[in-house]
Design a protein around this motif. Structure first.
Motif, mmCIF file in Angstrom:
data_model
loop_
_atom_site.group_PDB
_atom_site.id
_atom_site.type_symbol
_atom_site.label_atom_id
_atom_site.label_comp_id
_atom_site.label_asym_id
_atom_site.label_seq_id
_atom_site.Cartn_x
_atom_site.Cartn_y
_atom_site.Cartn_z
ATOM 1 N N TYR A 1 0.829 -1.201 0.000
ATOM 2 C CA TYR A 1 0.000 0.000 0.000
ATOM 3 C C TYR A 1 0.865 1.254 0.000
ATOM 4 O O TYR A 1 1.925 1.299 0.618
ATOM 5 N N ASP A 2 0.371 2.288 -0.692
ATOM 6 C CA ASP A 2 1.153 3.518 -0.863
ATOM 7 C C ASP A 2 0.779 4.621 0.117
ATOM 8 O O ASP A 2 1.598 5.478 0.427
ATOM 9 N N ALA A 3 -0.471 4.632 0.576
ATOM 10 C CA ALA A 3 -0.913 5.716 1.445
ATOM 11 C C ALA A 3 -2.181 5.306 2.177
ATOM 12 O O ALA A 3 -2.853 4.343 1.795
ATOM 13 N N PHE A 4 -2.490 6.060 3.220
ATOM 14 C CA PHE A 4 -3.732 5.861 3.965
ATOM 15 C C PHE A 4 -4.466 7.194 3.990
ATOM 16 O O PHE A 4 -3.906 8.216 4.383
ATOM 17 N N VAL A 5 -5.726 7.186 3.560
ATOM 18 C CA VAL A 5 -6.519 8.411 3.433
ATOM 19 C C VAL A 5 -7.699 8.357 4.384
ATOM 20 O O VAL A 5 -8.447 7.372 4.408
ATOM 21 N N GLU A 6 -7.882 9.435 5.166
ATOM 22 C CA GLU A 6 -8.974 9.533 6.125
ATOM 23 C C GLU A 6 -9.962 10.606 5.687
ATOM 24 O O GLU A 6 -9.643 11.437 4.812
ATOM 25 N N GLY B 1 -11.937 13.881 5.048
ATOM 26 C CA GLY B 1 -11.388 15.225 4.992
ATOM 27 C C GLY B 1 -10.189 15.329 4.083
ATOM 28 O O GLY B 1 -9.708 16.424 3.776
ATOM 29 N N GLY B 2 -9.660 14.178 3.654
ATOM 30 C CA GLY B 2 -8.504 14.175 2.769
ATOM 31 C C GLY B 2 -7.165 14.132 3.479
ATOM 32 O O GLY B 2 -6.123 14.420 2.874
ATOM 33 N N ARG B 3 -7.147 13.781 4.741
ATOM 34 C CA ARG B 3 -5.880 13.635 5.470
ATOM 35 C C ARG B 3 -5.164 12.395 4.939
ATOM 36 O O ARG B 3 -5.717 11.281 4.991
ATOM 37 N N ILE B 4 -3.949 12.575 4.422
ATOM 38 C CA ILE B 4 -3.214 11.499 3.764
ATOM 39 C C ILE B 4 -1.932 11.194 4.533
ATOM 40 O O ILE B 4 -1.117 12.093 4.772
ATOM 41 N N THR B 5 -1.770 9.950 4.920
ATOM 42 C CA THR B 5 -0.538 9.478 5.542
ATOM 43 C C THR B 5 0.224 8.666 4.517
ATOM 44 O O THR B 5 -0.212 7.573 4.132
ATOM 45 N N PRO B 6 1.358 9.169 4.015
ATOM 46 C CA PRO B 6 2.099 8.422 2.998
ATOM 47 C C PRO B 6 2.881 7.266 3.612
ATOM 48 O O PRO B 6 3.231 7.285 4.796
#
Length: 519
Positions: free
Chosen positions: A261-266, A268-273
């Protein structure tokens, strides 16, 4: 309504309908783009032409709207049209009969309007490739007669009225086309859409462009995440406990540099790369107030990751969210949640793998009659059972000690226990139901209706018929112990399904004998 000869949105019989309900003669129209039909045998060129027509049209509408918002009154109606794709066949296709999509069933003319080619890039390339390969005829692309509503020209979900005075809002539909529910129905997927011979094209896909646009905007509203983040494998749950565990799991994968996996998105668009790709921390801000059905996304290349949605309680939410996610054409969706065990032999924490459903949710009765069976899909059932065995360490006969395969009854009355329950209990017994919930049959039924592979794995959290009720303290302890394992099973199931490929995963059981070509 799937063909390119749909009546213009916002008009009726050649007349504009104004907010008061009165009609006026159609004013002269300024059209953003009007492309002559062209034929293509190269899928890349075909896609680029679709994108060109769509991008030119929506850019025209955005520009004209900005002028209108700043007080300019155009002398002509401002209009742009969706691109269309058409295929004409004169003979029967010689195709691999194991396939469930990618071809039309009879000779004739088939078409569909297209929206958001940027979002559906890979999907459209695949559908075009299948048509070109299976029929050996060119694809025709041009400008349809279906106008693009000005709201849908803003793909980021801009509420166009927010920049207007009340007077300008009232005059909006006299200048631009606005969304019209009359061209957004589900008659194609419901099997109630009929074209009389010689009256127009038959549908090439399950959804028209306006129907897709409507759902894309609804997805952002309900989940607080952009449709670009939705993945092709979707988990639904009815408890926040599962979401909390999914967040912990996803953040751990990002910190560990997981290769999948490349990223985690919550929301509101908060992205954890993923630290494998970036040393930067989370980007963006999470929503201050949770949306109605928040969605979280473990993003993988080509949208092959996992989306998880907390749908809350009840069949209405289950139908609403699957109505909209279906336009993204996911490869599978599963229900993971808790249920009431109906057998005295079941224990709290046991799993229920649904292979049939009693549908007493009632929200889909008008779209999918209750006499329609919902068949278990072998690929999904096998993946679920394999994942349960792998995560629990049990197999074969031992697996039966913690998991039962059987019928799940889905109802729309959460407090069914408080009425005279002899009648429903008798029905559950006659149906051989082993579990009761409020969402699973709805999700399975909409999977069947939208041709999305579906499955259900529930966990027994109470046994109301046998005196084991769900009490606060007991429930909290149970959830902490069982949720983690249940979620791992769901994630592992999706990883197994991902390895199958679309050709094997999309079952012919979900397709009718007169079916559209697009997956």
């Amino acid at each position: 309504m799937a063909g390119v000869d749909v009546e213009g949105i916002g008009t009726a019989g050649g007349r504009i309908i104004d907010p008061s309900g009165e009609s006026a003669e159609v004013e002269p129209v300024e059209v953003g783009v009007s492309a002559a039909a062209e034929q293509f045998t190269d899928l890349t060129a075909a896609y680029q032409r679709v994108a060109e027509i769509y991008d030119t049209g929506t850019r025209f509408l955005r520009d004209r709207f900005r002028e209108y918002a700043h007080g300019k009154d155009p002398q002509k109606r401002q209009r742009a049209f969706y691109p269309y794709v058409r295929i004409r066949t004169t003979g029967w296709a010689q195709v691999d009969t194991r396939l469930s999509f990618g071809f039309v069933t009879d000779p004739g003319s088939y078409s569909v309007t297209i929206t958001r080619p940027d979002l559906f890039n890979a999907y459209l390339h695949q559908q075009f490739e299948q048509l070109l390969h299976n029929h050996q005829v060119p694809i025709e692309i041009g400008t349809s007669s279906t106008p693009i509503p000005v709201h849908f020209a803003f793909p980021d979900g801009m509420h166009v009225e927010s920049d207007l005075t009340p007077e300008r809002i009232r005059g909006l539909r006299n200048v631009f086309d606005v969304p019209d529910l009359a061209v957004m129905d589900d008659s194609i997927v419901n099997g109630t859409h009929f074209i009389t011979p010689g009256s127009g094209d038959r549908p090439l896909a399950m959804f028209t462009a306006p129907r897709i646009d409507y759902s894309l905007h609804r997805l952002r509203h309900y989940t607080a995440t952009a449709c670009e983040h939705f993945q092709n494998f979707v988990l639904f749950t009815n408890y926040q406990f599962y979401i909390d565990e999914f967040i912990r799991h996803a953040q751990a994968l990002m910190a560990q540099g997981d290769p999948t996996y490349d990223a985690f998105v919550e929301p509101g668009g908060r992205i954890t790369p993923n630290t494998r790709l970036s040393a930067e921390g989370p980007q963006g801000t999470a929503v201050e107030r949770a949306p109605q059905m928040p969605a979280y996304h473990l993003v993988a290349p080509n949208n092959t990751g996992i989306t998880m949605v907390n749908i809350g309680v009840g069949p209405s939410n289950a139908k609403t969210i699957t109505d909209h996610i279906a336009v993204m054409r996911p490869h599978a969706w599963l229900m993971l949640g808790h249920c009431a065990g109906l057998r005295n032999s079941q224990k709290l924490g046991d799993y229920v793998l649904a292979h049939g459903y009693v549908r007493e949710d009632h929200v889909l009765d008008a779209d999918l009659p209750i006499w329609v069976p919902l068949p278990p899909l072998a690929e999904v059932q096998q993946a679920l059972q394999s994942a349960v065995g792998e995560i629990t360490g049990l197999k074969d006969y031992e697996l039966k000690s913690i998991m039962r395969t059987g019928t799940v009854a889905t109802i729309d009355n959460r407090n069914w226990e408080l009425r005279d329950h002899h009648e429903p209990v008798q029905r559950f017994s006659q149906s051989r139901a082993i579990a009761l919930d409020m969402e699973s049959a709805t999700i399975a039924a909409n999977g069947f209706r939208f041709r999305v592979p579906y499955g259900t794995l529930l966990c027994v959290s109470d046994k109301p018929l046998h005196g084991e009720l769900k009490l606060p303290g007991m429930a909290d302890a149970f959830y902490k112990q069982q949720v983690g394992q249940h979620l791992k099973i769901g994630i592992r199931t999706m990883e197994v399904l991902r390895t199958l490929g679309q050709e094997k995963l999309h079952s012919r059981k979900l397709r009718s004998f007169s079916e559209v070509a697009f997956q």
